[in-house]
Motif scaffolding. Structure first.
Motif, PDB file in Angstrom:
ATOM      1  N   UNK A  83      54.683  -9.990   9.746  1.00  0.00           N
ATOM      2  CA  UNK A  83      53.584  -9.167  10.260  1.00  0.00           C
ATOM      3  C   UNK A  83      54.086  -8.350  11.441  1.00  0.00           C
ATOM      4  N   UNK A  84      53.806  -7.055  11.413  1.00  0.00           N
ATOM      5  CA  UNK A  84      54.091  -6.184  12.548  1.00  0.00           C
ATOM      6  C   UNK A  84      52.767  -5.913  13.233  1.00  0.00           C
ATOM      7  N   UNK A  85      52.705  -6.213  14.523  1.00  0.00           N
ATOM      8  CA  UNK A  85      51.481  -6.131  15.304  1.00  0.00           C
ATOM      9  C   UNK A  85      51.700  -5.092  16.391  1.00  0.00           C
ATOM     10  N   UNK A  86      50.785  -4.108  16.479  1.00  0.00           N
ATOM     11  CA  UNK A  86      50.970  -3.018  17.432  1.00  0.00           C
ATOM     12  C   UNK A  86      49.680  -2.749  18.182  1.00  0.00           C
ATOM     13  N   UNK A  87      49.812  -2.600  19.506  1.00  0.00           N
ATOM     14  CA  UNK A  87      48.655  -2.266  20.330  1.00  0.00           C
ATOM     15  C   UNK A  87      48.971  -2.452  21.798  1.00  0.00           C
ATOM     16  N   UNK A  88      47.939  -2.404  22.610  1.00  0.00           N
ATOM     17  CA  UNK A  88      48.060  -2.598  24.050  1.00  0.00           C
ATOM     18  C   UNK A  88      48.526  -4.039  24.285  1.00  0.00           C
ATOM     19  N   UNK A  89      49.433  -4.274  25.223  1.00  0.00           N
ATOM     20  CA  UNK A  89      50.040  -5.603  25.375  1.00  0.00           C
ATOM     21  C   UNK A  89      49.045  -6.762  25.495  1.00  0.00           C
ATOM     22  N   UNK A  90      47.966  -6.617  26.251  1.00  0.00           N
ATOM     23  CA  UNK A  90      47.007  -7.726  26.387  1.00  0.00           C
ATOM     24  C   UNK A  90      46.293  -7.999  25.075  1.00  0.00           C
ATOM     25  N   UNK A  91      45.994  -6.957  24.324  1.00  0.00           N
ATOM     26  CA  UNK A  91      45.323  -7.126  23.030  1.00  0.00           C
ATOM     27  C   UNK A  91      46.258  -7.807  22.032  1.00  0.00           C
ATOM     28  N   UNK A  92      47.518  -7.412  22.020  1.00  0.00           N
ATOM     29  CA  UNK A  92      48.504  -8.026  21.131  1.00  0.00           C
ATOM     30  C   UNK A  92      48.661  -9.505  21.482  1.00  0.00           C
ATOM     31  N   UNK A  93      48.677  -9.822  22.758  1.00  0.00           N
ATOM     32  CA  UNK A  93      48.806 -11.222  23.181  1.00  0.00           C
ATOM     33  C   UNK A  93      47.608 -12.050  22.737  1.00  0.00           C
TER      34      UNK A  93
END
Length: 129
Positions: free
Chosen positions: A83-93
């Motif tokens: 899975x590749x997950x992309x977004x703002x760092x807090x949202x990804x976390x």
């Protein structure tokens, strides 16, 4: 004058190197935690041909799903899922923590930009103790 960017809670998830069933299990699990452009009942379909298949979904890490169904048994994957997950760092976390609750998660790589991060993950089913 530069103003700080507002927090964007939406994360894009791209799933590949797995069966449509495994992609569906992963997206259904994420839909239990977050609002999404997908329904938990959306079942990905296999495509014919030699091209690789990828499935995508967007998840709002600030929003809970519309209804809170009873907690099902943990989904089982037939093998490793990339899975590749992309977004703002807090949202990804936040999304990563939700995945950690259900799956064995291994981080394969990270690419960080000014406002976003892309994380490559490998997910596997938890084995019963």
């Amino acid at each position: 004058m530069n103003s700080p960017q507002a927090h964007t809670p939406e994360v894009e998830v791209v799933v590949s190197d797995c069966s449509a069933r495994d992609a569906g299990s992963l997206f259904a699990e994420l839909c239990r935690h977050f609002g999404s452009d997908r329904c938990a009942e959306d079942i990905p379909h296999e495509t014919s041909g030699s091209r690789p298949t990828m499935w995508t979904g967007r998840f709002d890490t600030s929003a809970s799903p519309a209804e809170s169904p009873a907690t099902p048994s943990p989904p089982s994957l037939s093998g490793p899922v990339k899975a590749e997950v992309q977004g703002e760092p807090r949202a990804v976390e936040r999304l990563r923590r939700a995945l950690d609750e259900t799956f064995v998660v291994q981080q394969l790589g990270t690419v960080a930009g000014d406002q976003e991060v892309e994380v490559e993950l490998q997910l596997e089913s938890r084995r019963p103790a």
